[in-house]
Design an enzyme around this catalytic site. Sequence first.
Site, PDB file in Angstrom:
ATOM      1  N   GLY A 216       0.820  -1.200   0.000  1.00 46.74           N
ATOM      2  CA  GLY A 216       0.000   0.000   0.000  1.00 46.74           C
ATOM      3  C   GLY A 216       0.854   1.251   0.000  1.00 46.74           C
TER       4      GLY A 216
ATOM      5  N   GLY B 102       1.636   5.204   1.255  1.00 45.67           N
ATOM      6  CA  GLY B 102       1.625   5.756   2.602  1.00 45.67           C
ATOM      7  C   GLY B 102       2.787   5.293   3.451  1.00 45.67           C
TER       8      GLY B 102
ATOM      9  CG  ASP C 262       0.417  -6.163   1.196  1.00 48.14           C
ATOM     10  OD1 ASP C 262       0.456  -5.469   0.171  1.00 48.14           O
ATOM     11  OD2 ASP C 262       0.213  -5.681   2.320  1.00 48.14           O
TER      12      ASP C 262
ATOM     13  CG  HIS D 217      -1.408  -0.722   7.639  1.00 45.98           C
ATOM     14  ND1 HIS D 217      -0.696  -1.870   7.915  1.00 45.98           N
ATOM     15  CD2 HIS D 217      -1.107  -0.387   6.361  1.00 45.98           C
ATOM     16  CE1 HIS D 217       0.000  -2.221   6.849  1.00 45.98           C
ATOM     17  NE2 HIS D 217      -0.228  -1.342   5.888  1.00 45.98           N
TER      18      HIS D 217
ATOM     19  N   GLY E  24      12.319  46.115  24.239  1.00 44.00           N
ATOM     20  CA  GLY E  24      12.555  46.502  25.629  1.00 44.00           C
ATOM     21  C   GLY E  24      13.764  45.908  26.306  1.00 44.00           C
ATOM     22  CG  ASP E  25      16.085  42.824  24.343  1.00 44.48           C
ATOM     23  OD1 ASP E  25      16.075  43.834  23.601  1.00 44.48           O
ATOM     24  OD2 ASP E  25      16.333  41.673  23.930  1.00 44.48           O
TER      25      ASP E  25
ATOM     26  CG  MET F 198      24.675  49.238  16.734  1.00 44.52           C
ATOM     27  SD  MET F 198      25.177  47.877  17.799  1.00 44.52           S
ATOM     28  CE  MET F 198      26.708  48.511  18.450  1.00 44.52           C
TER      29      MET F 198
END
Length: 591
Positions: free
Chosen positions: A58, A60, A115, A225, A416-417, A518
């Site tokens: 199959g 997948g 199968d 499966h 803000g850091d 900067m």
Amino acid sequence: MSAQTKHFFSDPTHLVHTALQSLTFTNPSLALDLENKIIFRRPDSLTKKKVAIVSGGGSGHEPAFAGFVGDGFLDASVAGTIFASPSAEQIRKAAIDCVDNEQGVLIIPMNYTGDVLNFGMAAEKARAAGIKTEFFAINDDAGVGKKKGGKVGRRGIGGGIMVLKIVSALAETGASLEELHRIAQLANSNLATVGSSLEHVHVPGRAPSEDTIPEGEVEIGMGIHNEPGSHRAKATLPELVKTMLYQILDHNDPDRAYITHQSGDEFVLLINNLGGVSTLELSGITYEVYHQLERDYGIKPVRIIQGTFLTSLNGLGFSASLLKLSDTGLGPGKSFLELLDAPAEAVGWSAPIRPSTWERRTDAPVELKKTKLAEEQPSNLKLDLPVLKKILGGGLRRVIDVEPLVTRYDTIVGDGDCGIGLKRGAEAILKLLEDPSSNLTDDVIHTVNRIVTIVENTMDGTSGAIYAIFLNALAHGLREQDKGTTASASATIWAEALKYSIEALGKYTPAKPGDRTMIDALVPFCTTLRETKDIHAAARASQEGTEATKSMKASLGRAVYVGSENEWVGKVPDPGAYGLSEFLTGLANAF
């Protein structure tokens, strides 16, 4: 947790067809019978007469099985729809029409009812057509015991890829169909696999499964499966691996004694991704399995193969397989190990380490060469240490004092850091300068390199990286001017080193004056110092550059995302530029 139901494809038929067609793009030696979903080796790519190996199943489970078609591996693979066997007619066409079957055909699927029936029927059709044919269904699953497996027997899962590789490589040596059939059975009898998964998978185009695995639990022995395994359990990875290895290797358990082991036995370990585990986690799983094998069973696998070989779509799980090496009785070049090591030109097979590399494997510790760090290499550029501490201290203390204002600016236009990061770095450098046990000397380059180490360890984010690059380049720029005799680090020397630093920084950041960063404070300082040799004039230039950022539109950094209509435009400078200009002003004032 719920099954992953998002997919790029909603039509499973279209998905399977396009996936098969893509294999002819990635491996030009392959051909496709799209109507029958058969991938096979192009006749013009065959170089020898040999038994043909045909497998499939199959869809997948990619790269299985079509991804294993190629020189040194399968001759043909037949695909069904997702998780469903191909028809006997599809398989018949593969075995009769798509491969060179003069030497015979070995039809070798995995052991699942559909199968076995369809591949078996095709085998009988091939025999009826006068083609010498053998059939074998690979069955390596030890996650479900013999009682539960009943007449159906073990399922064929991840470890079965090693059986396919062994018989395919053996076919390349010119082995007979009878030998291939015998070796397939021998390899299978020395193989055991257990898989586990954290969740069921979702098939594109189908409704989601109502059965999910509860958060914190794992299905041990899950099939490919969505079939259930032996049990569900709450388990950490080490606990899970312990259970899986016990199911594989406890030969005292009559329900699961598929393989036995004793001192001196050699094994190959295969770790297979069921499709949805990241490579990072899969590598961690491989470590845990290897560690427990060596610690608890005295097994040090002679080969460790990790990758994605037989999947369950995007299954959030893995399988572990052990193949015990057994004498094939076929002589040199035809052992299990040699056949696994043999080259293969198939996109799904990934075992890239050469046998010679495995043969050189050693646990001896690696002795790394000892290279002198930059700070360990003395220089002849000197500066009076108390003066250096006074000047640097002036700049650092000013940065610490203005942290609230830098933070306020960065809260408005950034995250803000910035102020906190500058303060943290300044405090750490100041501590170095003021610590009597720091062993600083009047060697300027040595001191700069000590500061570089602190910046790298205490200042994070973009600004920390920029400062570290700049200071590393500054140290190199100073060393370039070391003429071999003791000299004072003059303004001229500093200016030239700063010029080099600016040029080096340009290799790693696109920021230029005018981009509101900067750099708008740094470049005017360095340029003015080089032109005037006056640190006070340089500091004023830095302040002017910072002031100019108030009216600039940001081109880099988080301020880019703040709209120009905001009220801060024209009032708030770039926080990084402001913090740096305050440091440079502090330097000048302490000079």
